[in-house]
Design a protein around this motif. Sequence first.
Motif, PDB file in Angstrom:
ATOM      1  N   PRO A  62      35.945  39.656  58.463  1.00 48.58           N
ATOM      2  CA  PRO A  62      36.251  39.572  57.030  1.00 48.58           C
ATOM      3  C   PRO A  62      35.544  40.649  56.219  1.00 48.58           C
ATOM      4  N   PHE A  63      36.256  41.287  55.315  1.00 53.46           N
ATOM      5  CA  PHE A  63      35.617  42.277  54.443  1.00 53.46           C
ATOM      6  C   PHE A  63      35.670  41.900  52.975  1.00 53.46           C
ATOM      7  N   THR A  64      36.521  40.996  52.571  1.00 61.04           N
ATOM      8  CA  THR A  64      36.531  40.526  51.183  1.00 61.04           C
ATOM      9  C   THR A  64      36.863  39.041  51.163  1.00 61.04           C
ATOM     10  N   LYS A  65      36.053  38.293  50.435  1.00 58.37           N
ATOM     11  CA  LYS A  65      36.323  36.869  50.263  1.00 58.37           C
ATOM     12  C   LYS A  65      36.480  36.577  48.786  1.00 58.37           C
ATOM     13  N   MET A  66      37.463  35.771  48.458  1.00 58.83           N
ATOM     14  CA  MET A  66      37.689  35.457  47.044  1.00 58.83           C
ATOM     15  C   MET A  66      37.732  33.958  46.851  1.00 58.83           C
ATOM     16  N   THR A  67      37.188  33.521  45.722  1.00 62.71           N
ATOM     17  CA  THR A  67      37.365  32.157  45.264  1.00 62.71           C
ATOM     18  C   THR A  67      38.157  32.260  43.971  1.00 62.71           C
ATOM     19  N   VAL A  68      39.237  31.510  43.902  1.00 64.19           N
ATOM     20  CA  VAL A  68      40.166  31.686  42.794  1.00 64.19           C
ATOM     21  C   VAL A  68      40.393  30.335  42.139  1.00 64.19           C
ATOM     22  N   TRP A  69      40.570  30.330  40.820  1.00 63.00           N
ATOM     23  CA  TRP A  69      40.891  29.093  40.106  1.00 63.00           C
ATOM     24  C   TRP A  69      42.275  29.177  39.470  1.00 63.00           C
ATOM     25  N   VAL A  72      44.516  32.001  37.309  1.00 66.18           N
ATOM     26  CA  VAL A  72      45.224  33.171  37.822  1.00 66.18           C
ATOM     27  C   VAL A  72      46.731  32.888  37.718  1.00 66.18           C
ATOM     28  N   TYR A  77      48.797  38.139  42.350  1.00 65.09           N
ATOM     29  CA  TYR A  77      48.681  39.466  42.932  1.00 65.09           C
ATOM     30  C   TYR A  77      47.210  39.816  42.962  1.00 65.09           C
ATOM     31  N   PHE A  78      46.724  40.239  44.120  1.00 60.82           N
ATOM     32  CA  PHE A  78      45.321  40.626  44.240  1.00 60.82           C
ATOM     33  C   PHE A  78      45.274  41.997  44.890  1.00 60.82           C
ATOM     34  N   SER A  79      44.413  42.838  44.389  1.00 66.59           N
ATOM     35  CA  SER A  79      44.334  44.174  44.945  1.00 66.59           C
ATOM     36  C   SER A  79      42.876  44.550  45.144  1.00 66.59           C
ATOM     37  N   VAL A  80      42.536  45.008  46.337  1.00 71.27           N
ATOM     38  CA  VAL A  80      41.189  45.499  46.618  1.00 71.27           C
ATOM     39  C   VAL A  80      41.298  46.824  47.362  1.00 71.27           C
TER      40      VAL A  80
ATOM     41  N   ASP B 107      36.323  34.904  41.715  1.00 71.02           N
ATOM     42  CA  ASP B 107      35.082  35.474  42.239  1.00 71.02           C
ATOM     43  C   ASP B 107      35.470  36.288  43.465  1.00 71.02           C
ATOM     44  N   MET B 109      34.039  38.551  46.549  1.00 69.73           N
ATOM     45  CA  MET B 109      32.864  38.981  47.290  1.00 69.73           C
ATOM     46  C   MET B 109      33.239  40.216  48.099  1.00 69.73           C
ATOM     47  N   THR B 111      32.238  43.818  50.407  1.00 70.90           N
ATOM     48  CA  THR B 111      31.310  44.311  51.421  1.00 70.90           C
ATOM     49  C   THR B 111      31.397  45.841  51.441  1.00 70.90           C
ATOM     50  N   SER B 120      41.856  44.065  41.215  1.00 69.25           N
ATOM     51  CA  SER B 120      42.886  43.957  40.203  1.00 69.25           C
ATOM     52  C   SER B 120      43.687  42.685  40.438  1.00 69.25           C
TER      53      SER B 120
END
Lengths: 112, 157
Positions: A62-69, A72, A77-80, B107, B109, B111, B120
């Motif tokens: 895993p490189f990104t973890k999100m907690t969302v409420w 949203v 749509y999520f972009s990293v 939120d 997180m 790395t 976004s």
Amino acid sequence: MAEKRKSMIKIKPKKYKVGDIVKVDFIVIHPMDTGMKKDKKTGKIKPAHYIDSITFSFDGKPFTKMTVWESVSTNPYFSVNYKVTGKGKITVDYTDNMGEKNSKSKKVKPKG
Amino acid sequence: MKRREFIQGMFAVSAVAMVTTPDRVLAEDKAKKKGANDMSFEDALKAITGGKEVKESKKIKFTAPEIAENGAVVPIKVEVDHPMEEKNYVKAIHILNTANGNARCADVMLTPANGRGYFSTRIKLSKTQDVVAVVALSDGTFIKASSNVKVTIGGCG
């Protein structure tokens, strides 16, 4: 009952090399109900139904973890960003507050 | 009934009404708050930072529309100008609103594998308010940036 949701992962730009920083976009078709809206047909308040956790991983790491409420938007749509290290597979696992678990993956093929 | 008694009675009724009205207003306010995980902005900020100081910083580029015609879909973008190395990186990006029932939006997180502090998404806003991005750095400090969004039609009800 876990229903299969429509989702999509996009890597931008389309052509990339090892070491490039690419954008990983994840879109999923989900109602994201806040628990405050009324159903127009029945007149009853719809229970809250939203995605609460998302994990982006590359080859199982895993490189990104999100907690969302629920704040949203519908069909979120999520972009990293992600730094390409080599060939592999990006997997996005997501669960919602009703216990529905789904995942989607896309191959990473750097050129050159 | 004598005139004096009548007037006294009137006063009594109005006094009772004055005392009870605020209660009713409060009750209505409570009825509005019905989300299961409602949290105020102050509480949410405290939960994230643990009471630590949060500084305004120009390192964060926070993009949000000035006027959002539809509060149900407000695109936001956070870019943090900070290195992403093994020991010095952007740990987390928190998106908070100030006037929705639940102040927490997302939120994230991160790395060092992300390569850049970037996030976004699209959020819902109930009315005109500030949207705040709180960024946690790996050395334990917090920075923030905020933007006011004018909402024409709310997107939460």
